[in-house]
Design an enzyme around this catalytic site. Sequence first.
Site, PDB file in Angstrom:
ATOM      1  N   ASP A 107       0.653 -26.322  18.714  1.00  0.00           N
ATOM      2  CA  ASP A 107       1.536 -26.365  17.542  1.00  0.00           C
ATOM      3  C   ASP A 107       1.316 -27.639  16.740  1.00  0.00           C
ATOM      4  O   ASP A 107       2.253 -28.320  16.325  1.00  0.00           O
ATOM      5  CB  ASP A 107       3.004 -26.237  17.962  1.00  0.00           C
ATOM      6  CG  ASP A 107       3.919 -25.891  16.779  1.00  0.00           C
ATOM      7  OD1 ASP A 107       3.411 -25.333  15.792  1.00  0.00           O
ATOM      8  OD2 ASP A 107       5.126 -26.188  16.851  1.00  0.00           O
ATOM      9  N   ASP A 146      -1.743 -19.992  17.754  1.00  0.00           N
ATOM     10  CA  ASP A 146      -1.856 -21.044  16.731  1.00  0.00           C
ATOM     11  C   ASP A 146      -2.984 -22.049  16.973  1.00  0.00           C
ATOM     12  O   ASP A 146      -3.276 -22.858  16.087  1.00  0.00           O
ATOM     13  CB  ASP A 146      -0.554 -21.839  16.561  1.00  0.00           C
ATOM     14  CG  ASP A 146       0.589 -20.996  16.014  1.00  0.00           C
ATOM     15  OD1 ASP A 146       0.301 -19.877  15.537  1.00  0.00           O
ATOM     16  OD2 ASP A 146       1.741 -21.445  16.054  1.00  0.00           O
ATOM     17  N   ASP A 291      12.330 -20.358  15.929  1.00  0.00           N
ATOM     18  CA  ASP A 291      11.042 -20.970  15.602  1.00  0.00           C
ATOM     19  C   ASP A 291      11.153 -22.494  15.545  1.00  0.00           C
ATOM     20  O   ASP A 291      10.139 -23.193  15.578  1.00  0.00           O
ATOM     21  CB  ASP A 291      10.548 -20.480  14.243  1.00  0.00           C
ATOM     22  CG  ASP A 291      10.289 -18.988  14.210  1.00  0.00           C
ATOM     23  OD1 ASP A 291       9.752 -18.467  15.201  1.00  0.00           O
ATOM     24  OD2 ASP A 291      10.635 -18.341  13.201  1.00  0.00           O
TER      25      ASP A 291
END
Length: 317
Positions: A107, A146, A291
């Site tokens: 992330d 990601d 999130d």
Amino acid sequence: MRWIVRSAVAVCAVVLLSPAPPATAASPISLTSGFHVNPNSVPATWARNNPSDSRSARIQSSIGSRPIARWFGNDANIGSTVANYAGAADGQDKLPVLVAYNIPNRDACGGHSGGGAGSAAAYRTWISGFAAGIGTKPAVVIVEPDALAAYGCLGQAQRDEMAGLLRYATEQLKAKAPNTYAYLDAGNAGWGTPSTMAYRLNEAGVANIRGFSVNVSNYYTTSRSVTYANAVNSFLGTARPFVIDTSRNANGRNSDPDGWCNPAGAKLGVTAQTGGGAEMLLWVKTPGVSDGPCGIAPATPAGTFNPDLAIRLINGT
């Protein structure tokens, strides 16, 4: 290899034993009778622990009773944790979906779910145990959401390290989990160009595994995600199967530039199935899990279940 030496008076057989060959790879879909529903998913656990809450029954029927991927992060006993989870699904003849999410610098752009293994060596140990825990049991694995899409937020040395670790992950899954369909995450329709993503997928070892995943933890419609995935495939050289995260994409993604983080108006997408424009449509992100402290859940940290978020996804508000 067998050598047989014969004479007129006697027959002597000498058998030279070689190691058993690895298990033959098989489709985990054909080996099972549907997707695994985790009775201890976060929404199911919340509903079970809050029976008097007016939201509980709807959350359980619409989310907690559905097949949802389980995410695995830093765990000193990752091999046994994964083995127990995949084994429980196998015992019911069901197909579990697992997410490997522990790479260093994870992330890197959003930052809300940062962390991961403390070093490259620690990650290699972790992903090796993860793959061994699955073993010959049928499974689907989404590899490091990601990671490839976030290259732009990393320095060159970090990118090189991440590419090497992802290659290692694909090699471990190929060698130790032969009945697993693994998919390297390839971002989403709004994050990077298809040609760039194809290059990164090849660099990260997509040829070692089944294919790639798109739209994980995002909101792009299935049709737009199919278009994006097909565009990625057009640059790969050899097209690969792909899966789409449909957990929250029924209403698509709004025009808000921060619409990736708990946006208003999102809605549950179609539940786990094979086909639907991809090899599989899956609920990868757990609906109702934040999130980050943003959007319509400004006080809810990433990875935390919020029943109000869950109800809004059910209602599409």
